[in-house]
Motif scaffolding. Structure first.
Motif, mmCIF file in Angstrom:
data_model
loop_
_atom_site.group_PDB
_atom_site.id
_atom_site.type_symbol
_atom_site.label_atom_id
_atom_site.label_comp_id
_atom_site.label_asym_id
_atom_site.label_seq_id
_atom_site.Cartn_x
_atom_site.Cartn_y
_atom_site.Cartn_z
ATOM 1 N N VAL A 1 0.817 -1.207 0.000
ATOM 2 C CA VAL A 1 0.000 0.000 0.000
ATOM 3 C C VAL A 1 0.851 1.257 0.000
ATOM 4 C CG1 VAL A 1 -1.578 1.357 1.454
ATOM 5 C CG2 VAL A 1 -2.067 -1.052 0.987
ATOM 6 N N PHE A 2 1.908 1.288 0.784
ATOM 7 C CA PHE A 2 2.740 2.484 0.881
ATOM 8 C C PHE A 2 3.384 2.816 -0.462
ATOM 9 C CE2 PHE A 2 2.519 0.609 5.123
ATOM 10 C CZ PHE A 2 2.045 1.692 5.852
ATOM 11 N N PRO B 1 -3.679 -3.283 9.179
ATOM 12 C CA PRO B 1 -3.588 -4.109 10.391
ATOM 13 C C PRO B 1 -3.278 -3.218 11.592
ATOM 14 C CG PRO B 1 -2.359 -5.108 8.596
ATOM 15 C CD PRO B 1 -2.773 -3.749 8.123
ATOM 16 N N TYR B 2 -4.010 -3.390 12.663
ATOM 17 C CA TYR B 2 -3.841 -2.534 13.838
ATOM 18 C C TYR B 2 -2.415 -2.588 14.379
ATOM 19 C CZ TYR B 2 -8.965 -1.926 14.211
ATOM 20 O OH TYR B 2 -10.280 -1.606 13.998
ATOM 21 N N ASP B 3 -1.737 -3.717 14.199
ATOM 22 C CA ASP B 3 -0.384 -3.853 14.734
ATOM 23 C C ASP B 3 0.698 -3.501 13.715
ATOM 24 O OD1 ASP B 3 -0.765 -6.034 13.087
ATOM 25 O OD2 ASP B 3 0.036 -7.503 14.499
ATOM 26 N N LEU B 4 0.325 -2.983 12.562
ATOM 27 C CA LEU B 4 1.302 -2.593 11.549
ATOM 28 C C LEU B 4 2.008 -1.316 11.995
ATOM 29 C CD1 LEU B 4 2.452 -3.112 8.661
ATOM 30 C CD2 LEU B 4 0.676 -1.538 7.848
ATOM 31 N N PRO B 5 3.331 -1.374 12.161
ATOM 32 C CA PRO B 5 4.047 -0.164 12.587
ATOM 33 C C PRO B 5 3.814 0.981 11.604
ATOM 34 C CG PRO B 5 5.487 -2.083 12.662
ATOM 35 C CD PRO B 5 4.223 -2.515 11.981
ATOM 36 N N ALA B 6 3.523 2.138 12.135
ATOM 37 C CA ALA B 6 3.355 3.368 11.359
ATOM 38 C C ALA B 6 2.185 3.312 10.379
ATOM 39 C CB ALA B 6 4.655 3.714 10.638
ATOM 40 N N VAL C 1 -2.717 7.962 6.484
ATOM 41 C CA VAL C 1 -3.588 9.138 6.536
ATOM 42 C C VAL C 1 -2.906 10.312 5.841
ATOM 43 C CG1 VAL C 1 -4.734 10.798 8.049
ATOM 44 C CG2 VAL C 1 -4.786 8.361 8.609
ATOM 45 N N GLY C 2 -1.681 10.610 6.205
ATOM 46 C CA GLY C 2 -0.953 11.700 5.567
ATOM 47 C C GLY C 2 -0.666 11.429 4.107
ATOM 48 N N MET C 3 -0.329 10.195 3.785
ATOM 49 C CA MET C 3 -0.022 9.860 2.395
ATOM 50 C C MET C 3 -1.230 10.089 1.490
ATOM 51 S SD MET C 3 2.366 6.484 2.814
ATOM 52 C CE MET C 3 2.905 6.449 1.103
ATOM 53 N N VAL C 4 -2.409 9.756 1.981
ATOM 54 C CA VAL C 4 -3.622 9.970 1.181
ATOM 55 C C VAL C 4 -3.973 11.454 1.125
ATOM 56 C CG1 VAL C 4 -6.133 9.595 1.134
ATOM 57 C CG2 VAL C 4 -4.584 7.666 1.519
ATOM 58 N N LEU C 5 -4.031 12.108 2.270
ATOM 59 C CA LEU C 5 -4.518 13.477 2.324
ATOM 60 C C LEU C 5 -3.533 14.502 1.779
ATOM 61 C CD1 LEU C 5 -6.321 13.313 5.765
ATOM 62 C CD2 LEU C 5 -7.359 13.227 3.480
ATOM 63 N N HIS D 1 -9.385 2.095 12.471
ATOM 64 C CA HIS D 1 -8.259 1.993 13.399
ATOM 65 C C HIS D 1 -8.726 1.591 14.784
ATOM 66 C CE1 HIS D 1 -9.409 5.925 15.126
ATOM 67 N NE2 HIS D 1 -9.702 6.248 13.892
ATOM 68 N N SER D 2 -7.759 1.326 15.630
ATOM 69 C CA SER D 2 -8.054 1.011 17.028
ATOM 70 C C SER D 2 -8.393 2.305 17.768
ATOM 71 C CB SER D 2 -6.855 0.314 17.670
ATOM 72 O OG SER D 2 -5.724 1.159 17.618
#
Length: 177
Positions: free
Chosen positions: A101-102, A120-125, A130-134, A149-150
């Protein structure tokens, strides 16, 4: 897991046991789409589903008549399941993309009206999405971005933040461009 509404309403989606996804619960999905039904003209909407997992969200958009659905998933087993399920359902406007995705967000030339991300909730960073999309042009002006998100995440400081909704342990932050 089932498709809640639209052309494929009631169809059960039974992922194999080797899928490691955490699908959005039917309860949360139903409430999410209750909100979206008042905001979205599905037939005029190009949807991007990031971290697609089982493809559940993408199938729901396709069932409701979305113009196109692009489901991005890096895991080969999940990607194959999404393609196979879309084919079995007869969904012709769902495009599965096997990608990180990144990296996809950095290189995608297309724009979308609605973007949904369930990292995934446990995916680092994971919140970097959010910033990448916006901060890019991938979301059309007037478009909606939904980040699942959690409960320990808060995005209300972003100027594009619009609202949040919680359904049990599932939290959605909505952004408008």
């Amino acid at each position: 897991m089932r498709i809640i509404s639209g052309k494929y309403r009631g169809r059960a989606i039974n992922p194999p046991r080797n899928l490691r996804a955490r699908p959005t619960t039917d309860f949360a999905k139903e409430n999410l789409f209750n909100v979206l039904n008042n905001l979205v003209d599905y037939e005029r909407t190009d949807v991007l589903d990031l971290f697609a997992g089982t493809g559940s969200i993408g199938y729901e958009f396709a069932s409701r008549g979305a113009r196109s659905v692009t489901s991005v998933e890096i895991n080969a087993v999940h990607y194959d399941f999404i393609r196979r399920t879309a084919r079995q359902l007869g969904i012709e406007n769902l495009y599965a993309v096997k990608a990180n995705v990144f990296l996809y967000l950095k290189s995608c030339p297309k724009q979308f009206d609605l973007i949904f991300a369930d990292a995934p909730y446990d995916l680092p960073a994971s919140e970097q999405v959010v910033g990448m999309v916006l901060d890019s042009e991938i979301l059309r002006p007037g478009g909606i971005f939904i980040f699942e998100h959690s409960g320990d995440k808060d995005f209300s400081a972003r100027k594009e933040f619009w609202q949040s909704r919680s359904y049990g342990s599932v939290h959605f932050s909505f952004f408008k461009k």
